[in-house]
Each structure stands twice: as C-alpha cells, then as structure tokens.
Design an enzyme around this catalytic site. Structure first.
Site, PDB file in Angstrom:
ATOM      1  N   THR A  20       0.833  -1.206   0.000  1.00  0.00           N
ATOM      2  CA  THR A  20       0.000   0.000   0.000  1.00  0.00           C
ATOM      3  C   THR A  20       0.864   1.250   0.000  1.00  0.00           C
ATOM      4  O   THR A  20       0.492   2.274  -0.575  1.00  0.00           O
ATOM      5  CB  THR A  20      -0.920  -0.013   1.243  1.00  0.00           C
ATOM      6  N   SER A  66       1.496  -7.462  -1.004  1.00  0.00           N
ATOM      7  CA  SER A  66       2.239  -8.470  -0.226  1.00  0.00           C
ATOM      8  C   SER A  66       1.416  -9.717   0.109  1.00  0.00           C
ATOM      9  O   SER A  66       1.971 -10.723   0.541  1.00  0.00           O
ATOM     10  CB  SER A  66       2.837  -7.865   1.046  1.00  0.00           C
ATOM     11  N   THR A  99       1.646  -4.260   4.293  1.00  0.00           N
ATOM     12  CA  THR A  99       1.448  -4.603   5.708  1.00  0.00           C
ATOM     13  C   THR A  99       0.985  -6.053   5.902  1.00  0.00           C
ATOM     14  O   THR A  99       1.202  -6.629   6.967  1.00  0.00           O
ATOM     15  CB  THR A  99       0.381  -3.682   6.346  1.00  0.00           C
ATOM     16  N   ASP A 100       0.359  -6.625   4.864  1.00  0.00           N
ATOM     17  CA  ASP A 100      -0.357  -7.889   5.095  1.00  0.00           C
ATOM     18  C   ASP A 100       0.533  -9.083   5.434  1.00  0.00           C
ATOM     19  O   ASP A 100       0.121  -9.957   6.195  1.00  0.00           O
ATOM     20  CB  ASP A 100      -1.254  -8.215   3.895  1.00  0.00           C
TER      21      ASP A 100
HETATM   22  C1  SIN Z   1      -0.107  -5.241   0.949  1.00  0.00           C
HETATM   23  O1  SIN Z   1       0.109  -5.896   1.964  1.00  0.00           O
HETATM   24  O2  SIN Z   1       0.684  -5.209  -0.019  1.00  0.00           O
HETATM   25  C2  SIN Z   1      -1.378  -4.472   0.810  1.00  0.00           C
HETATM   26  C3  SIN Z   1      -1.917  -3.966   2.083  1.00  0.00           C
HETATM   27  C4  SIN Z   1      -1.020  -2.976   2.778  1.00  0.00           C
HETATM   28  O3  SIN Z   1       0.122  -2.737   2.446  1.00  0.00           O
HETATM   29  O4  SIN Z   1      -1.535  -2.387   3.769  1.00  0.00           O
END
Ligand code: SIN
Length: 331
Positions: A20, A66, A99-100
C-alpha cells in the site's frame, strides 16, 4: 538503482517490494480502493531528506501486493539484503513492504540473516496517492532507525513504533497504527528522527542464520508446509486428504503441518487424531497458538511438539526452514 552523492557518507539502502505504501488510487480521497505496488521506490523517496552524514540509495526488488508474497521473492530479497549488508559503508537497510505479510517477511529475514546491522521493514496503511499518506513519515522513521548507531536485527517500523521481527503482528485492518508486539512490547519509538530505545534489540544465532541462508540458496525447492486451524466442529478430513496426496506420490507433497491451536496449544479431538496420523505418515507436525498474545507452555508428555511463542505463520516459516535441510540441493 538510484544512488545519491556519497562523499564519504554512510549509506542507507532502501529496497522496494510494493505494498500500500506504493499504492495508487484513482481519487486522492480514496484510502481503500487502490491498487498496491504501483509507485516505484525512487519516487517514494522523493522529498525525503537523508539524516546528517547519510546518503540514500534505492533498489526495486519487487512490486507486489504483499498478500501475493512468494518464496522466490523472499529468496531474492534475502540475497539483496546480504549483498548490501556486506558493504562496509552501508549503515543499514530499509525495506518498503505491504502490511499484510510484513511480519512473515521480517521473521524470515531475521531467520536467514540475523544481521548485526539494522534491516528495517516499513509500510503504510494509506496509498501513496492519499490526501494525507502515512508512508512518507514511516519511511523517514525507518531511515532514522536504519542509520541509528546501536540498532541491529530485523525490525518493523510503523506509526513511530519499532517492533522486533520475533514479536511483530498486524493487529488492525484499517488504523494507521496497525502493528503490535504483544506481551514483549516494542523495541523503541522514533520521535522527530530520534530513536528512543525501550529494550534490547533482537538477536538470534548468526551461525544458524548462515547455515539457513546457505541451505536456502542451495535448495532445489522449498518444502510444502500447510497451516490448519483448530476450531469448534473441526474435522480431520483436510489433513487426511493431505496424507493421501502424499502417499499417492504427488509432485510437491505436504512435508509439514502447522496446527493453529486453541489457547495453550490444545486441538479439537478430531483434528488431533488426524494430526497424529499425519505424524505417523512422516509429516512434521507443530502446534502454534492462534491466540494473539502469550506462548504455549509445554505440557509433559505432549504427543505433538509446540512452537512456543511463534504465531502460526511464523511457525510455518520456521518449519519450512527446518525441513529445507532434508531437501535435495539444486543442480
Ligand atoms: C499489501 O500488503 O501489499 C497491501 C496492504 C497494505 O500494504 O496495507
């Protein structure tokens, strides 16, 4: 690869992997309807000043959401980290990441690198195109940690908080402060570019990490390890299918099983019976608690080993790396 003027400065290398933090939405007011992994890492560094005595350089290693993280990207990322960490003038690394699965990548890198310099994963909950994105401040904080004397190991920086790779977990779907370190608590805070330590920086055996790194680079393929959760009315049928698949000579048979267990590592009776059948069939079985805090306190005479404080996703990485030792080497 972008390299700012060095002139005797120490370097912080920023490796981009997507997420993100590199997300793009069609409307600036849209914080959730975006596509992750669109904006290049060089662009993410635009307008970010390096701390005194530090030069920034950027390299794009991947550009993904991710949730789609793969072993292939992990391997490349670990190799690029090892390359840069060996450069004497490199103070530390920053990795921009979704974050995932950030906690998985952090734990994997700590396992195979155990770096004596800081490797700092950072992220954002709002896309780069948001009216008020959180990414730029997180990147500034991550660079502060990566250039901070005394910082070491793989950590995650989000919302001004530094979490160890061992403890970090994403705990919120939406809030900017989406990560937590559970019982262990954060390692440090970042306040206006200053790192305020709260406890010692995470360490693990460098000898073990060297061996795992070598195994990883030599392995023809990484072991297939599944996670199965215990819950009310759980059944053993999924595990039995995996056993049958293995016994019928499937190309990539399951080699390990992590059971996301209830409470202090307990399992539904039906699942436990199937897990014991799996263990008897030669599948490595580990119990990890599905609780977000605490660790499994070992019970005497347990028939299935436990993963201690590791969450199911981290226990899976530990088991993948452990089973890799039994893999045939690549030609
Ligand atoms: C990801 O994990 O690539 C998408 C979600 C995020 O980064 O919050």
């Amino acid at each position: 690869m972008v390299d700012t003027l060095r002139e005797g400065k120490r370097r912080v290398i920023v490796l981009g992997t997507g997420g993100t933090i590199a997300g793009r939405a069609t409307a600036a007011g849209d914080n959730i309807g975006y596509t992750a992994g669109q904006v290049g890492v060089t662009e993410l560094l635009g307008g970010i000043e390096a701390p005194e005595g530090i030069a920034l350089a950027a390299e794009q290693v991947a550009q993904i959401d991710s949730k789609d993280m793969s072993f292939a990207i992990w391997r490349t990322l670990a190799e690029r980290c090892a390359h840069w960490l060996a450069e004497p003038d490199v103070a530390g690394l920053v990795i921009t990441h979704g974050t995932d699965t950030l906690e998985e990548t952090a734990f994997f890198l700590q396992s195979v690198l155990a770096p004596s310099k800081p490797v700092v994963l950072t992220c954002a909950m709002r896309p780069a195109t948001a009216l008020s994105p959180d990414g730029p401040q997180n990147v500034r904080d991550a660079i502060a940690v990566a250039s901070s004397p005394g910082a070491l190991g793989v950590v995650a920086v989000c919302a001004g908080t530094v979490h160890s790779a061992f403890d970090v977990q994403k705990v919120h779907t939406y809030r900017l402060d989406a990560f937590d370190s559970g019982d262990a608590g954060p390692v440090a805070y970042v306040e206006e570019g200053a790192v305020r330590g709260l406890r010692s920086w995470p360490v693990s055996s460098q000898q073990d990490a060297r061996e795992l790194f070598e195994q990883m680079t030599n392995a023809a393929r990484w072991p297939h390890v599944e996670i199965v959760m215990s819950h009310a009315e759980a059944r053993g049928s999924l595990i039995d299918t995996l056993i049958r698949e293995r016994q019928s000579g499937a190309a990539e048979p399951v080699e390990g099983l992590v059971l996301a267990a209830t409470g202090n590592g307990t399992l539904h009776r039906a699942l436990e019976e199937a897990a014991l059948r799996a263990q008897a069939a030669g599948i490595a079985v580990v119990r990890a608690t599905r609780c977000t805090q605490g660790r499994i306190l070992p019970a005497p005479n347990a028939l299935l080993r436990d993963a201690g404080a590791l969450t199911p996703v981290k226990a899976r990485i530990a088991l993948v790396l452990e089973l890799m030792a039994d893999q045939p080497a690549a030609d």
